[in-house]
Design an enzyme around this catalytic site. Structure first.
Site, short mmCIF file in Angstrom:
data_model
loop_
_atom_site.label_atom_id
_atom_site.label_comp_id
_atom_site.label_asym_id
_atom_site.label_seq_id
_atom_site.Cartn_x
_atom_site.Cartn_y
_atom_site.Cartn_z
N ILE A 174 -8.58 8.87 -10.44
CA ILE A 174 -7.90 7.85 -11.26
C ILE A 174 -7.99 6.46 -10.64
O ILE A 174 -7.48 5.48 -11.21
CB ILE A 174 -6.42 8.22 -11.51
CG1 ILE A 174 -5.66 8.42 -10.19
CG2 ILE A 174 -6.33 9.46 -12.37
CD1 ILE A 174 -4.18 8.69 -10.39
N VAL A 224 -10.59 4.13 -7.50
CA VAL A 224 -11.52 4.08 -6.37
C VAL A 224 -11.42 2.69 -5.75
O VAL A 224 -11.56 1.68 -6.44
CB VAL A 224 -12.97 4.36 -6.79
CG1 VAL A 224 -13.91 4.26 -5.59
CG2 VAL A 224 -13.10 5.72 -7.45
N GLY A 225 -11.14 2.64 -4.45
CA GLY A 225 -11.05 1.38 -3.73
C GLY A 225 -12.12 1.29 -2.67
O GLY A 225 -13.01 2.14 -2.58
N ALA A 275 -10.65 4.14 -0.04
CA ALA A 275 -10.08 5.43 -0.41
C ALA A 275 -10.30 5.73 -1.89
O ALA A 275 -10.56 4.83 -2.68
CB ALA A 275 -8.59 5.45 -0.09
N THR A 276 -10.19 7.01 -2.21
CA THR A 276 -10.25 7.47 -3.60
C THR A 276 -8.92 8.10 -3.97
O THR A 276 -8.33 8.83 -3.16
CB THR A 276 -11.38 8.50 -3.78
OG1 THR A 276 -12.62 7.91 -3.38
CG2 THR A 276 -11.49 8.94 -5.23
N LYS A 279 -4.22 10.32 -2.30
CA LYS A 279 -5.09 9.22 -1.89
C LYS A 279 -5.82 9.64 -0.63
O LYS A 279 -5.19 9.89 0.41
CB LYS A 279 -4.24 7.96 -1.64
CG LYS A 279 -5.03 6.72 -1.29
CD LYS A 279 -4.09 5.52 -1.19
CE LYS A 279 -4.83 4.24 -0.88
NZ LYS A 279 -3.91 3.08 -0.81
N ASP A 310 -0.25 -7.82 -0.63
CA ASP A 310 -1.26 -7.61 -1.66
C ASP A 310 -0.62 -7.30 -3.01
O ASP A 310 -0.99 -6.34 -3.69
CB ASP A 310 -2.23 -6.50 -1.25
CG ASP A 310 -3.51 -6.50 -2.09
OD1 ASP A 310 -3.78 -7.52 -2.76
OD2 ASP A 310 -4.23 -5.49 -2.08
#
Length: 400
Positions: free
Chosen positions: A20, A22-23, A26-27, A43, A142
């Site tokens: 859901i 993707v960075g 991390a996923t 995560k 952030d």
């Protein structure tokens, strides 16, 4: 996600499902806690980054930071673990209604513009989250629409954000929803450091002090909160006092921002209180400002206690500029008039020595109650988005 017919991957007691998010590092997966029969989020740090001790520790520190924050408006962490491939993972609360960014994009596609109820619903949930983060001696660093989530509230539970009040019902945070802040992966622990930090944050929601390595404190989050609400209200017809409230914490200097999230929220709520005048659709003309300056000068009279009348240096970007004309000194108990010299911008904000603000007035009139040094700030924004600021110092004497 597993291939059709294949078993879904397992991380401990968690059955991992769809991706859901993707960075860079991390996923994020939707998963099921088989022991509690509950939907959660897992995560997982990317395998290549799991070999980097610094990134690995920062990822784990996010879980520890979330555990320290006690608020229904901050994503809860349920567990932390490590896969067979030595990838650390966090098990988080599932925000089933998606991100604030996605909600607003959907609404805007239908012609929506923010109402006071929408602004208050987001501001109250955001302030509650940030207060809790700061109470834990953390700076989020952030805050952005993609890191603000929405989730279903338990039936009958009043969450303190969303729903209906005197301003109406919000379409952004619905009555059955709760706003939650996520992703403390860049958070800074003020209890363990001096505040020195690396550059980072989401473009457009990153305060100026995070553009390069340097020192940050909790006021960095206040800048991001104001940037987030400014994004939310784009194109909306709302009271001009709201613009003034948000601009205060968009100041380049942290010292000129609100002191904390509670003060920020109080200004936002005051700006949206019933009876506040909506922003006028008007264009300022330099000739009108010059006339106002002339009138102010002629109205001073002799013996007013001024030792000088100064034209302060302009802050300019292209054809837009701001400056303050007025006395450099004053006497306790005697009024001082300062005048805005503004060109190329429709709106501006005065910040007075008391911390109060005044929007779009050509002049402000001040009366000092005690001797000392003070400053008045005038801020605006050029058409290209550049922040314009000028500061007018005042020396106040006791007089005879």
């Amino acid at each position: 996600m597993a291939a059709p017919g294949a078993p879904e991957p397992q991380l401990g007691r968690y059955r991992v499902g769809d991706v859901i998010g993707v960075g860079s590092f991390a996923t994020v997966h939707r998963a099921v806690d088989e022991r509690l029969d509950d939907v959660v989020v897992v995560k997982v740090l990317a395998e290549n980054h799991s070999l980097n001790p610094e990134i690995r520790e920062r990822f784990i520190a996010e879980g520890r930071a979330l555990r320290r924050v006690a608020s229904p408006h901050v994503v809860a962490v349920h567990d932390i673990g490590e896969s067979d491939r030595q990838q650390p993972y966090l098990v988080l609360e599932h925000a089933d209604r998606g991100t604030l960014a996605a909600r607003v994009a959907t609404l805007r596609a239908d012609g929506w513009a923010a109402t006071p109820a929408d602004v208050l619903a987001v501001a109250r949930g955001l302030a509650a989250a940030v207060e809790a983060v700061h109470a834990a001696r953390l700076v989020h660093r952030d805050l952005s629409p993609g890191n603000v989530l929405l989730r279903t509230s338990p039936e009958g539970v009043v969450e303190g954000a969303g729903g209906a009040d005197a301003a109406g019902t919000s379409a952004v945070v619905r009555p059955d929803e709760r706003l939650v802040v996520a992703d403390l992966g860049m958070s800074k622990d003020l209890a363990r450091s001096s505040g020195l930090t690396v550059a980072g944050g989401t473009e457009g929601f990153r305060p100026p002090e995070q553009d390069a390595p340097g020192t940050v404190d909790t006021r960095a989050d206040l800048w991001a909160m104001s940037a987030l609400l400014t994004w939310l209200v784009e194109g909306a017809d709302l009271p001009r006092a709201l613009d003034a409230a948000l601009r205060r914490s968009l100041a380049g200097s942290p010292a000129r921002r609100h002191p904390d999230a509670a003060a920020w929220l109080a200004d936002v709520e005051r700006a949206l209180s019933p009876g506040t005048t909506p922003s006028p659709d008007r264009t300022r003309r330099p000739t009108a400002v010059v006339a106002a300056v002339t009138a102010a000068v002629l109205g001073l009279g002799a013996g007013a206690g001024f030792t000088a009348w100064l034209d302060r240096p302009r802050a300019a970007a292209g054809s837009a500029s701001v400056a303050i004309s007025g006395p450099a000194t004053a006497i306790v108990g005697e009024p001082v008039t300062l005048t805005a010299d503004v060109a190329g911008t429709e709106h501006w904000v005065w910040t007075l020595p008391t911390g109060a603000y005044v929007t779009d007035d050509d002049t402000v009139r001040l009366t000092a109650s005690s001797p000392g040094d003070a400053e008045v700030v005038l801020e605006a924004r050029a058409p290209d988005g550049t922040a314009l600021t000028t500061v007018h110092p005042l020396q106040v004497d006791a007089g005879s």
